[in-house]
Design a protein around this motif. Structure first.
Motif, PDB file in Angstrom:
ATOM      1  N   ASN A  31      38.731 -11.740  64.854  1.00  0.00           N
ATOM      2  CA  ASN A  31      39.757 -13.157  64.353  1.00  0.00           C
ATOM      3  C   ASN A  31      41.538 -12.490  63.875  1.00  0.00           C
ATOM      4  O   ASN A  31      42.347 -13.182  64.432  1.00  0.00           O
ATOM      5  N   SER A  32      40.823 -11.611  62.966  1.00  0.00           N
ATOM      6  CA  SER A  32      42.321 -11.341  61.875  1.00  0.00           C
ATOM      7  C   SER A  32      43.045 -10.409  63.207  1.00  0.00           C
ATOM      8  O   SER A  32      44.259 -10.456  63.217  1.00  0.00           O
ATOM      9  N   VAL A  33      42.251  -9.502  63.845  1.00  0.00           N
ATOM     10  CA  VAL A  33      43.523  -8.930  64.486  1.00  0.00           C
ATOM     11  C   VAL A  33      43.632  -9.365  66.258  1.00  0.00           C
ATOM     12  O   VAL A  33      44.503  -8.512  66.916  1.00  0.00           O
ATOM     13  N   LYS A  34      42.898 -10.612  66.691  1.00  0.00           N
ATOM     14  CA  LYS A  34      43.317 -10.300  67.808  1.00  0.00           C
ATOM     15  C   LYS A  34      44.403 -10.524  68.341  1.00  0.00           C
ATOM     16  O   LYS A  34      45.320 -11.765  67.911  1.00  0.00           O
ATOM     17  N   GLY A  35      45.057 -10.129  69.808  1.00  0.00           N
ATOM     18  CA  GLY A  35      46.462 -10.486  69.919  1.00  0.00           C
ATOM     19  C   GLY A  35      47.116  -9.174  69.605  1.00  0.00           C
ATOM     20  O   GLY A  35      48.046  -9.756  69.897  1.00  0.00           O
ATOM     21  N   ARG A  36      46.988  -8.870  68.697  1.00  0.00           N
ATOM     22  CA  ARG A  36      47.358  -7.598  68.230  1.00  0.00           C
ATOM     23  C   ARG A  36      47.332  -5.949  68.473  1.00  0.00           C
ATOM     24  O   ARG A  36      48.168  -5.441  69.108  1.00  0.00           O
ATOM     25  N   PHE A  37      45.898  -6.268  68.375  1.00  0.00           N
ATOM     26  CA  PHE A  37      45.334  -4.460  68.572  1.00  0.00           C
ATOM     27  C   PHE A  37      44.711  -5.053  70.071  1.00  0.00           C
ATOM     28  O   PHE A  37      43.779  -5.961  70.306  1.00  0.00           O
ATOM     29  N   THR A  38      44.170  -3.557  70.432  1.00  0.00           N
ATOM     30  CA  THR A  38      43.215  -3.269  71.321  1.00  0.00           C
ATOM     31  C   THR A  38      43.168  -2.220  71.580  1.00  0.00           C
ATOM     32  O   THR A  38      44.079  -1.163  71.287  1.00  0.00           O
TER      33      THR A  38
END
Length: 122
Positions: free
Chosen positions: A62-69
């Motif tokens: 959740n802490s990286v969702k939307g920022r990391f791929t």
């Protein structure tokens, strides 16, 4: 056996981006689920992202969702982690790992790289 080597870490300002890469050698790369984990000083290693054998199934903390791929190229035996909008809380050593199943638990990954340092300054 699988050997994993990470690269691409470094120092970046908050809001910046980095792209981590992990090169695999040894056993058939496409037979492994690949994951990225990170460990900050004084903290336990934590799950960041993982990708299925063919790349069609991804899952993020959740802490990286939307920022990391997370992505992978089975023809080149590589897995990548594109990290955008980084913040100081992302500072850690990042590890790639290979395992047999779609897992987030570190204990379910059999092979690990040596890690690459990511430092985000405020």
């Amino acid at each position: 056996q699988v050997q994993l080597v990470e690269s691409g870490g470094g120092l970046v300002q908050a809001g910046g981006s980095l792209r981590l890469s992990c090169a695999a050698s040894g056993r058939t790369f496409s037979s492994f689920v690949m994951g990225w984990f990170r460990q900050a000083p004084g903290k336990e290693r934590e799950f960041v992202a993982r990708i299925s054998w063919g790349g069609g199934n991804t899952y993020y903390a959740n802490s990286v969702k939307g920022r990391f791929t997370i992505s992978r190229d089975n023809a080149k035996n590589t897995v990548h982690l594109q990290m955008n909008n980084l913040n100081p809380e992302d500072t850690a050593v990042y590890y790639c790992a290979a395992g047999p199943s779609l897992a987030v638990d570190t204990t379910l990954y059999d092979y690990w790289g040596q890690g690459t340092q990511v430092t985000v300054s405020s």
